[in-house]
Design an enzyme around this catalytic site. Structure first.
Site, short mmCIF file in Angstrom:
data_model
loop_
_atom_site.label_atom_id
_atom_site.label_comp_id
_atom_site.label_asym_id
_atom_site.label_seq_id
_atom_site.Cartn_x
_atom_site.Cartn_y
_atom_site.Cartn_z
N GLU A 275 76.24 110.14 -152.07
CA GLU A 275 76.84 111.61 -152.22
C GLU A 275 77.67 110.80 -153.80
OE1 GLU A 275 81.38 113.22 -149.52
OE2 GLU A 275 81.52 110.92 -151.46
N ASP B 153 85.81 116.31 -145.56
CA ASP B 153 84.32 116.69 -146.08
C ASP B 153 84.56 119.02 -146.12
OD1 ASP B 153 83.22 114.78 -146.07
OD2 ASP B 153 81.40 115.68 -143.81
#
Length: 367
Positions: free
Chosen positions: A57, A251
């Site tokens: 990420e 998230d």
């Protein structure tokens, strides 16, 4: 691209200075702010400061930041690290990236996380358009195409694809039967439909439409909140062995930002305007210091938000699509909020920088 900061009265000089200062702080600043570190002669990494590890990420985020800022050296260093230490050369995960490593590149987990792959591919395509192609591994477009090929065709070589073939929705991990709403980037898929392998371009165009429709289901019709993990019908996924992710938490912050950037780039879904109004309306009278975990219906838990600055950044970025009375409020609040310092700064400040790029008209498509 729309320069919303300029529309609100900030000068070009102020905006450029803030962009440059933020880049310098994140990449070369004080030890309690920076998240990028060079490694040797040709590598670098983005550190998740809360876990002291390197994640696909963060590496793909760093590459996107670098290509948007025209910083080729940092881009190539990050890509070298990811290519050498994280990308699988063989087996069921071939061409995928191990989702987290120690700082020295030792893998902590072999499994991939699809949000990394889609950001790697998009950043590489943009790099090809900004800087041209070089010898491997800097044949950027070819590297991006190989990642996307694996994402769709891994099931044909003994693994699992990252998109569910039956509904064209991105998975949480290749083996999972559910999704993560924050992984849905239809604005990237529109561009993959132009630059991926020709045989796969229709899939990506359909995936963009499928993701837009999916987000209608995953976002609550009153609060605008979405769960961290959701089934393919948009309902919150059942608790997993590693935790309960049915609620609006870290998230899920990214969903608002992704919807807004898709609207800014393509404007194919009018629903996105009211969705951004809706989530801003929910948070309008909540102080940043009081952000929490919420059910998607809006019930607050005692647990505070782990990344309040990151949440604020995404609410500000939602103003690219929002046309309600709260849009200016969140942008001004964001402008006056500094980068986060300390142990948990990594995720907040990544979202902060993407919001700053987008609100200044500098989160752009290349090619």
């Amino acid at each position: 691209m729309r320069n919303l900061l300029g529309e609100l009265g900030y000068t070009d000089e102020e905006i450029r200075q803030k962009l440059d200062n933020t880049w310098n702080e994140l990449f070369y600043g004080a030890t309690d702010v920076r998240i990028y570190h060079p490694m040797g002669d040709d590598k670098g990494y983005m550190v998740d400061t809360g876990n002291n590890d390197v994640r696909s990420e963060g590496m793909s985020y760093g590459m996107m930041m670098a290509v948007q800022m025209d910083k080729k050296e940092e881009f190539d260093r990050l890509w070298n690290y990811a290519k050498e230490f994280m990308q699988h050369k063989e087996g069921r995960y071939k061409d995928y990236f191990a989702w987290h490593c120690k700082l020295d590149g030792t893998r902590l987990s072999q499994g991939p996380a699809p949000d990394g792959e889609e950001f790697f591919a998009m950043a590489l395509f943009f790099a090809s358009s900004r800087w041209g192609e070089g010898p491997g591994p800097f044949n950027y477009a070819g590297q991006a195409a190989a990642i996307l090929r694996a994402c769709l065709h891994q099931g044909e070589r003994g693994g699992d694809p990252m998109w569910e073939p039956s509904n064209k929705l991105i998975k949480f991990v290749p083996e999972s039967p559910f999704s993560d709403p924050s992984y849905h980037l239809p604005h990237f898929y529109e561009l993959f439909a132009l630059r991926a392998d020709e045989e796969d371009r229709s899939f990506w165009a359909e995936a963009a439409a499928a993701s837009r429709a999916y987000l209608h289901k995953a976002c609550h019709p009153v609060t605008g909140l979405s769960p961290e993990y959701a089934n393919y019908d948009g309902t919150p996924a059942e608790p997993q062995p590693h935790g309960d992710f049915r609620h609006f938490y870290s998230d899920a912050y990214r969903v608002a930002a992704n919807i807004a950037l898709d609207y800014e780039w393509f404007r194919k879904d009018p629903w996105q305007v009211e969705q951004c109004n809706r989530i801003q309306r929910f948070f309008r009278n909540i102080e940043v210091s009081d952000y929490r975990r919420y059910t998607i219906a809006g019930e607050a838990f005692e647990e505070p938000a782990l990344h309040p600055v990151g949440l604020l950044a995404t609410l500000a970025m939602a103003s690219l699509a929002a046309d309600g009375p709260d849009a200016g409020h969140f942008v001004r609040l964001f402008w006056n909020t500094p980068l986060r310092t300390g142990e948990r700064r990594y995720y907040d400040n990544c979202l902060y920088f993407f919001s700053l790029l987008a609100l200044s008209g500098n989160y752009r498509m290349y090619g």
